[in-house]
Write an enzyme that holds these catalytic residues in place. Structure first.
Site, PDB file in Angstrom:
ATOM      1  N   ASN A   9     -16.251 -16.423  86.129  1.00  0.00           N
ATOM      2  CA  ASN A   9     -16.411 -17.705  85.212  1.00  0.00           C
ATOM      3  C   ASN A   9     -15.045 -18.389  86.784  1.00  0.00           C
ATOM      4  O   ASN A   9     -13.627 -17.765  86.667  1.00  0.00           O
ATOM      5  CB  ASN A   9     -15.898 -16.958  84.502  1.00  0.00           C
ATOM      6  CG  ASN A   9     -15.379 -18.900  84.219  1.00  0.00           C
ATOM      7  OD1 ASN A   9     -15.075 -20.309  85.164  1.00  0.00           O
ATOM      8  ND2 ASN A   9     -13.943 -18.655  82.996  1.00  0.00           N
ATOM      9  N   LYS A  11     -13.955 -21.194  87.567  1.00  0.00           N
ATOM     10  CA  LYS A  11     -13.194 -22.412  86.836  1.00  0.00           C
ATOM     11  C   LYS A  11     -12.925 -22.591  88.292  1.00  0.00           C
ATOM     12  O   LYS A  11     -13.976 -23.483  88.224  1.00  0.00           O
ATOM     13  CB  LYS A  11     -11.590 -21.553  86.445  1.00  0.00           C
ATOM     14  CG  LYS A  11     -11.622 -19.765  85.431  1.00  0.00           C
ATOM     15  CD  LYS A  11     -10.706 -20.197  84.779  1.00  0.00           C
ATOM     16  CE  LYS A  11     -10.497 -18.880  83.854  1.00  0.00           C
ATOM     17  NZ  LYS A  11      -9.678 -18.465  83.380  1.00  0.00           N
ATOM     18  N   HIS A  97     -15.475 -21.933  75.623  1.00  0.00           N
ATOM     19  CA  HIS A  97     -14.346 -20.786  76.879  1.00  0.00           C
ATOM     20  C   HIS A  97     -12.712 -21.865  75.860  1.00  0.00           C
ATOM     21  O   HIS A  97     -12.525 -22.798  75.981  1.00  0.00           O
ATOM     22  CB  HIS A  97     -13.610 -21.328  78.286  1.00  0.00           C
ATOM     23  CG  HIS A  97     -13.064 -20.235  78.878  1.00  0.00           C
ATOM     24  ND1 HIS A  97     -11.867 -20.573  78.850  1.00  0.00           N
ATOM     25  CD2 HIS A  97     -13.325 -19.371  79.287  1.00  0.00           C
ATOM     26  CE1 HIS A  97     -11.427 -20.068  79.867  1.00  0.00           C
ATOM     27  NE2 HIS A  97     -11.895 -18.876  79.812  1.00  0.00           N
ATOM     28  N   GLU A  99      -9.356 -22.338  77.027  1.00  0.00           N
ATOM     29  CA  GLU A  99      -9.584 -23.932  78.344  1.00  0.00           C
ATOM     30  C   GLU A  99     -10.114 -24.653  77.981  1.00  0.00           C
ATOM     31  O   GLU A  99      -9.070 -26.107  77.915  1.00  0.00           O
ATOM     32  CB  GLU A  99      -9.430 -23.308  79.494  1.00  0.00           C
ATOM     33  CG  GLU A  99      -8.910 -22.388  80.285  1.00  0.00           C
ATOM     34  CD  GLU A  99      -9.162 -21.288  81.220  1.00  0.00           C
ATOM     35  OE1 GLU A  99      -9.957 -21.623  82.324  1.00  0.00           O
ATOM     36  OE2 GLU A  99      -8.649 -20.640  81.942  1.00  0.00           O
ATOM     37  N   GLU A 169     -12.371 -13.211  74.857  1.00  0.00           N
ATOM     38  CA  GLU A 169     -11.239 -13.097  76.064  1.00  0.00           C
ATOM     39  C   GLU A 169     -10.147 -13.936  74.700  1.00  0.00           C
ATOM     40  O   GLU A 169      -9.863 -15.226  74.284  1.00  0.00           O
ATOM     41  CB  GLU A 169     -11.879 -14.586  76.005  1.00  0.00           C
ATOM     42  CG  GLU A 169     -12.757 -14.187  77.235  1.00  0.00           C
ATOM     43  CD  GLU A 169     -13.309 -15.462  78.376  1.00  0.00           C
ATOM     44  OE1 GLU A 169     -12.745 -14.371  79.800  1.00  0.00           O
ATOM     45  OE2 GLU A 169     -12.641 -16.178  77.956  1.00  0.00           O
ATOM     46  N   GLY A 175      -5.107 -14.930  83.042  1.00  0.00           N
ATOM     47  CA  GLY A 175      -4.921 -15.521  83.922  1.00  0.00           C
ATOM     48  C   GLY A 175      -3.174 -15.148  83.716  1.00  0.00           C
ATOM     49  O   GLY A 175      -2.377 -15.766  84.240  1.00  0.00           O
ATOM     50  N   SER A 214      -7.520 -10.702  82.549  1.00  0.00           N
ATOM     51  CA  SER A 214      -6.985 -10.281  83.445  1.00  0.00           C
ATOM     52  C   SER A 214      -7.525  -8.816  83.779  1.00  0.00           C
ATOM     53  O   SER A 214      -7.524  -7.762  83.372  1.00  0.00           O
ATOM     54  CB  SER A 214      -5.411 -10.154  82.694  1.00  0.00           C
ATOM     55  OG  SER A 214      -4.610 -11.114  82.677  1.00  0.00           O
TER      56      SER A 214
END
Ligand code: 13P
Length: 253
Positions: A9, A11, A97, A99, A169, A175, A214
């Site tokens: 991904n 991003k 996702h 985010e 996730e 991250g 991660s």
């Protein structure tokens, strides 16, 4: 036996030139990876899908998207439909996702609508689920994950899960460099399979369950060694050909 799947991904990273360089690196280094052994995909920003799709034509790496509209066509300024993504050669679309859930207020219902729109064009949704640190510490992880999955199954039906991928996730691991331990991830993955098995054991057994948060070259093998982890959704480490290749190699089973 389920095949492993490793998805990058990207991003909102990259330029036409840097993506060209990354793909050249991947194509050189992935020649050692046999397509019989592991599925691989990358999800670039929407504006670069056309470039990536053309560059990957005939390679073992598939192209995916990071998001899609819940609508197929019409007056929806700024949106990209699953129909358009299919035309560009995408095979996968990331849906829900964290985010997008947190920064763009995507709801479980909206995510279910996107999931259905993506499948209606023959694309495979990668449904993301995951808890925050506060939710984990409150002991709510398994209940929340179950809710996030049921919100889609209740609308799309259990059969739809036979044509989907789920990525667990944990938000606190995205991250941050703080990966869930293989045991923590395995516990959630086993629970996801159990939730699906209550509706259809064959669907539960066949679905690829990815871990994301991660994932790096140095922790991938241990995660993939877990019974219910069938690959990874990789953020940061998917932007370097060497790191992403190492993760794909670790996924060969
Ligand atoms: P990182 O691998 O950078 O933690 O990102 C994970 C992720 O959000 C993939 O979708």
């Amino acid at each position: 036996m389920r095949r492993n799947l490793v998805v990058g991904n990207w991003k909102m990273h990259g330029s036409s030139a840097s993506i060209d360089q990354l793909l050249c690196g991947l194509q050189q280094q992935l020649t050692t990876v046999c397509s019989e052994q592991v599925d691989i995909a990358v999800c670039p920003p929407a504006v670069f899908i056309s470039q990536v799709s053309k560059q990957l034509a005939g390679s073992i790496v598939a192209c995916g998207a990071q998001n899609a509209s819940d609508q197929q066509e019409g007056a929806y300024t700024g949106e990209v439909s699953a129909t358009m993504l299919a035309e560009l050669g995408c095979q996968y679309v990331i849906v829900g996702h964290s985010e997008r859930r947190s920064l763009y207020a995507e709801s479980d219902a909206g995510i279910a609508a996107k999931f259905i729109a993506v499948q209606s064009q023959g694309l495979t949704p990668i449904l993301c689920v995951g808890e925050s640190l506060i939710q984990r510490e409150a002991g709510e992880t398994l209940t929340l994950i179950e809710q996030q999955i049921k919100a889609v199954v209740d609308v799309a039906g259990i059969d739809a899960m036979a044509r989907a991928v789920i990525a667990y996730e944990p938000i606190w691991a995205i991250g941050t460099g703080k990966t869930a331990s293989p045991e923590q991830a395995q516990q959630v993955h086993a629970h996801i399979r159990q939730v699906l098995a209550a509706d259809d054991p064959a669907v539960a057994e066949g679905i690829q369950l990815l871990y994301g948060g991660s994932v790096k070259a140095n922790n991938a093998a241990e995660l993939f060694g877990q019974q219910d982890i069938d690959g990874a959704l990789v953020g940061g480490a998917s932007l370097k050909a060497e790191d992403f290749t190492a993760i794909c190699l670790a996924a060969i089973n």
